[in-house]
Write a protein that holds these residues in place. Sequence first.
Motif, mmCIF file in Angstrom:
data_model
loop_
_atom_site.group_PDB
_atom_site.id
_atom_site.type_symbol
_atom_site.label_atom_id
_atom_site.label_comp_id
_atom_site.label_asym_id
_atom_site.label_seq_id
_atom_site.Cartn_x
_atom_site.Cartn_y
_atom_site.Cartn_z
ATOM 1 N N ARG A 113 78.092 22.520 -30.277
ATOM 2 C CA ARG A 113 76.815 22.959 -30.830
ATOM 3 C C ARG A 113 77.786 23.513 -32.454
ATOM 4 N N TRP B 179 63.737 23.863 -29.151
ATOM 5 C CA TRP B 179 65.444 24.982 -29.629
ATOM 6 C C TRP B 179 66.109 24.401 -28.951
ATOM 7 N N SER B 180 66.444 23.599 -27.506
ATOM 8 C CA SER B 180 67.796 23.773 -26.870
ATOM 9 C C SER B 180 68.210 22.425 -27.832
ATOM 10 N N ASN C 143 72.033 28.713 -27.412
ATOM 11 C CA ASN C 143 70.926 27.819 -27.092
ATOM 12 C C ASN C 143 70.596 29.351 -26.163
#
Length: 334
Positions: free
Chosen positions: A131, A180-181, A228
């Motif tokens: 991420r 959001w994920s 996350n």
Amino acid sequence: MKKVKAFTFMLIMFVALNFSNANIAFAQTDPTITSPAVDNGNFNRSNFYVTWSNVTGASYKISVRDTTTNMLVLNGVSTGTSTSYTIPIKYLYEGHSYRIAVSATVGTTVTWGVRIFNINLSSTRNSLIQRGNTMNNYSWVPSSNVRGWKNQYTYSAGSRYYGLPYSQTSYQSSITSVPWSQWANASYFDVAIGNPSQYGFYSDYTSNGIIMPKYGNDCSAYVSICWNIARHTTTGDLTSHPKIGKSTESSLKKYARMSPGDAFVNNDHTFMVKSISPVNDSSGNLVKLKFTCDEQTLYWCKESNWYSDTCSSAGYAAILKNSTLAQDYTWDWQ
């Protein structure tokens, strides 16, 4: 006279050959580590079983060094005459490499066997790193100028930028089509820059008297996205996360227990660890640790280098995402 010389020569050869044979007969072999079977093998984190070949009449000791941090985990632990030892999982950290050294002692003679192995990152930790990489490498080209943090920088129209811009807004939450994920892949930024009229991407934006981009992240949002989790802050939620290391340890020893995906935090800033390496002096002694990190800072998120002494002087705590990722810190470095 010739017979005397011949006899003397034969005597010398007899002694020499028998001396050589004696040395060969009594030469002590090295203990060969048979498990792990090869150097630099990669293994998942678990109790680690080590075996080695038998040396006649020998007693054994095993030492283990964390080569990622140049810290000694086990120092000459006796196994008696046993040719195996299980390294407990608590001594092994994800993303670290280790050097096993087994000594075999017969009388005053000591021989050695050595092996290197690596502990893999779990899929969970790999996803945290991915991420951060995605946000750092995000490429975007504004069609109009965008004012940067405190109006001290301009993202110029037509120029390509890498990394999401620094900002302290909550506008990304208004893009409800992107959960959001999925923010870690910068989808929310794609939506905003792809629909500037709808989302006011190029509109002037001021918050608390500070001019900034309307869309972007600050440091705590960045780590929250990597992990996350719901938005956390450096002054509250993040500092309450599980701490790494024993409370009685020095900062250096606490930091040496970190793995990629863990984070540093103080009341002003936070960033996530990507990799760790030792900084040694000319004699090979550990001086400090180098951390390659991912962080959101001015004027875009990026990869950066931090050092244990700098982090310590700035009061950074080492933290875990949650207790399910916690390591066992009840043991002492040797």
